[in-house]
Design an enzyme around this catalytic site. Structure first.
Site, PDB file in Angstrom:
ATOM      1  N   TYR A 136       0.828  -1.211   0.000  1.00  0.00           N
ATOM      2  CA  TYR A 136       0.000   0.000   0.000  1.00  0.00           C
ATOM      3  C   TYR A 136       0.862   1.261   0.000  1.00  0.00           C
ATOM      4  O   TYR A 136       0.396   2.330  -0.384  1.00  0.00           O
ATOM      5  CB  TYR A 136      -0.944   0.030   1.216  1.00  0.00           C
ATOM      6  CG  TYR A 136      -1.999  -1.063   1.218  1.00  0.00           C
ATOM      7  CD1 TYR A 136      -2.264  -1.797   0.065  1.00  0.00           C
ATOM      8  CD2 TYR A 136      -2.732  -1.349   2.354  1.00  0.00           C
ATOM      9  CE1 TYR A 136      -3.225  -2.797   0.061  1.00  0.00           C
ATOM     10  CE2 TYR A 136      -3.700  -2.353   2.358  1.00  0.00           C
ATOM     11  CZ  TYR A 136      -3.926  -3.073   1.210  1.00  0.00           C
ATOM     12  OH  TYR A 136      -4.881  -4.065   1.207  1.00  0.00           O
ATOM     13  N   LYS A 146       3.627 -15.372   2.125  1.00  0.00           N
ATOM     14  CA  LYS A 146       3.521 -16.140   0.879  1.00  0.00           C
ATOM     15  C   LYS A 146       4.959 -16.445   0.449  1.00  0.00           C
ATOM     16  O   LYS A 146       5.407 -16.084  -0.651  1.00  0.00           O
ATOM     17  CB  LYS A 146       2.745 -15.303  -0.155  1.00  0.00           C
ATOM     18  CG  LYS A 146       2.353 -16.055  -1.404  1.00  0.00           C
ATOM     19  CD  LYS A 146       1.231 -17.065  -1.193  1.00  0.00           C
ATOM     20  CE  LYS A 146       0.962 -17.823  -2.469  1.00  0.00           C
ATOM     21  NZ  LYS A 146       0.116 -18.998  -2.304  1.00  0.00           N
ATOM     22  N   ASP A 149      -5.072  -6.853   6.079  1.00  0.00           N
ATOM     23  CA  ASP A 149      -6.298  -6.159   5.700  1.00  0.00           C
ATOM     24  C   ASP A 149      -7.373  -7.193   5.373  1.00  0.00           C
ATOM     25  O   ASP A 149      -8.517  -7.131   5.860  1.00  0.00           O
ATOM     26  CB  ASP A 149      -5.978  -5.297   4.461  1.00  0.00           C
ATOM     27  CG  ASP A 149      -7.095  -4.336   4.103  1.00  0.00           C
ATOM     28  OD1 ASP A 149      -8.071  -4.263   4.862  1.00  0.00           O
ATOM     29  OD2 ASP A 149      -6.985  -3.668   3.053  1.00  0.00           O
ATOM     30  N   ASP A 159     -10.619  -8.750   8.019  1.00  0.00           N
ATOM     31  CA  ASP A 159     -12.028  -8.664   7.631  1.00  0.00           C
ATOM     32  C   ASP A 159     -12.681 -10.045   7.640  1.00  0.00           C
ATOM     33  O   ASP A 159     -13.833 -10.198   8.052  1.00  0.00           O
ATOM     34  CB  ASP A 159     -12.166  -8.042   6.237  1.00  0.00           C
ATOM     35  CG  ASP A 159     -12.414  -6.538   6.318  1.00  0.00           C
ATOM     36  OD1 ASP A 159     -12.070  -5.948   7.361  1.00  0.00           O
ATOM     37  OD2 ASP A 159     -12.950  -5.966   5.354  1.00  0.00           O
TER      38      ASP A 159
END
Ligand code: NAD
Length: 361
Positions: A142, A195, A251, A255
């Site tokens: 981001y 990952k 993020d 959620d």
């Protein structure tokens, strides 16, 4: 003791849920002998209306000088036509950056009383659920380089875009330490999510987290690939204690974890920097659809205040008292409008919820 708290009520239901939270904090102050001073400052749409700017400098300066920040929510249709760099939501990114809030803590707790609100089968949640997701908040993709390249007549690719995921060892170490420190106070297990089978940045992440883990011999470290972690969260969520992960993975996973709990009106969050300073806010937004109706659930903000007492003010017993009062409220059969109510439950509005929880402290 006296504590100075910057209060950013914001827009929509923000001021409504913050008012009930201050009621609860005042009760905690009276019961435990603390004085909470509230400095109300402007942010979001309310700040645009009053000053033209979504994040006035005075708000940042006052926040920096306080012991902690309590935020309601920002945004609403009234400000949708604002230019992108002065939208209410821009103030959130701005204040997180200005306060260097690099660690975002999102607990996913299922209260036994609300087990039925979860979309998961109740046997998966038997005995309750208490996961803490620690998300890196100021680095990664981001904040990396973003670019959009125009189409070229030399090939048929059309436009091309990229975003760079970049992490330094410093950034990984400091977020890992937050996770391990918290795990020491909880179930002593950290799951690091990456990952690393594909991404170089994840391989550095995994290696650096393992180095930090060596400083915490009592804490068990587990590594999961993000695709597996997403699956495990719904298959067997109780295996998790603290999850630590990058900005983008956090993020998405936070959620997902929040949905396991079944109610957005119950979810608190904390964003921390070096030392004890932090900003505390509910996970939900300004809910313009119910603003002014007295139906907003103030519990997410009340639980955010409990996190503030625990993490920024070092008031553990007081934080426990707030969480116990919320539990008592639910066990007594009260439900807010957003929670599924059975015939035996009594549905109460925003103010009554605040009054009852304050009373139960
Ligand atoms: P939202 O979280 O405000 O609302 C989603 C749904 O959940 C709505 O139906 C709402 O009524 C309900 N809801 C949310 N909080 C509730 C509560 N405490 N009690 C009962 N019901 C509740 O998300 P949205 O509708 O996507 O966004 C509305 C505005 O909020 C937008 O302007 C958005 O940008 C902003 N927003 C702000 C924040 C923040 O301030 N941190 C976060 C998310 C969205």
């Amino acid at each position: 003791m006296r504590y100075n708290i910057t209060v950013l009520a914001g827009d929509g239901i923000g001021p409504e849920v913050v008012a009930e939270t201050l009621k609860v904090l005042d009760k905690v102050g009276a019961k435990f002998g603390h004085e909470f001073n509230y400095d109300h400052c402007l942010i979001g749409g309310a700040a645009i209306d009053a000053t033209g700017e979504c994040l006035p400098k005075e708000t940042v300066d006052k926040a920096l000088a306080s012991d902690a920040v309590l935020l309601g929510a920002v945004g609403g249709p009234k400000w949708d036509s604002q230019p992108a760099n002065n939208r209410p939501e821009k103030a959130l990114l701005g204040i997180r950056k200005a306060l260097n809030l690099y660690a975002n803590l999102r607990p996913a707790v299922v209260f036994d009383e609300l087990k039925d609100a979860s979309p998961l089968k109740s046997e998966i949640l038997d005995g309750g659920l208490d996961i803490l997701i620690v998300r890196e908040l100021t680095g990664g993709i981001y904040f990396g380089e973003h670019a959009l390249k125009p189409a070229s007549p030399d090939n048929d690719l059309g436009e091309v875009a990229y975003d760079i995921e970049e992490y330094s060892q410093m950034e990984i170490r400091r977020i890992a330490r937050v996770a391990f420190d918290l795990a020491m106070k909880r179930g002593k297990k950290v799951t690091s999510v990456d990952k690393a089978n594909v991404l170089e940045s994840s391989r550095l992440w995994r290696r650096t987290v393992a180095e930090v883990a060596a400083e915490y011999p009592e804490v068990e470290l587990d590594n999961l690939y993000v695709d597996n972690a997403a699956m495990q969260l719904v298959r067997a969520p109780k295996q998790f204690d603290v999850i630590v992960t990058s900005n983008i993975f956090g993020d998405i996973l936070s959620d997902e974890a929040s949905q396991i709990t079944g109610s957005i009106g119950m979810l608190p969050s904390a964003s921390l920097t070096e030392g004890s300073f932090g900003m505390y806010e509910p996970v939900h937004g300004s809910a313009p659809d119910i603003a002014g109706t007295g139906k907003a659930n103030p519990i997410a903000t009340i639980l955010s205040a409990a996190m503030m007492l625990r993490y920024s003010l070092g008031l553990k017993e007081e934080a426990d008292a707030i969480e116990a009062a919320v539990d008592k409220f639910l066990k007594a059969g009260y439900r807010t409008f957003d929670l599924q109510a059975a015939p035996e439950h009594k549905v109460v509005g925003t103010e009554e919820t605040g009054d009852l929880i304050a009373e139960m402290i």
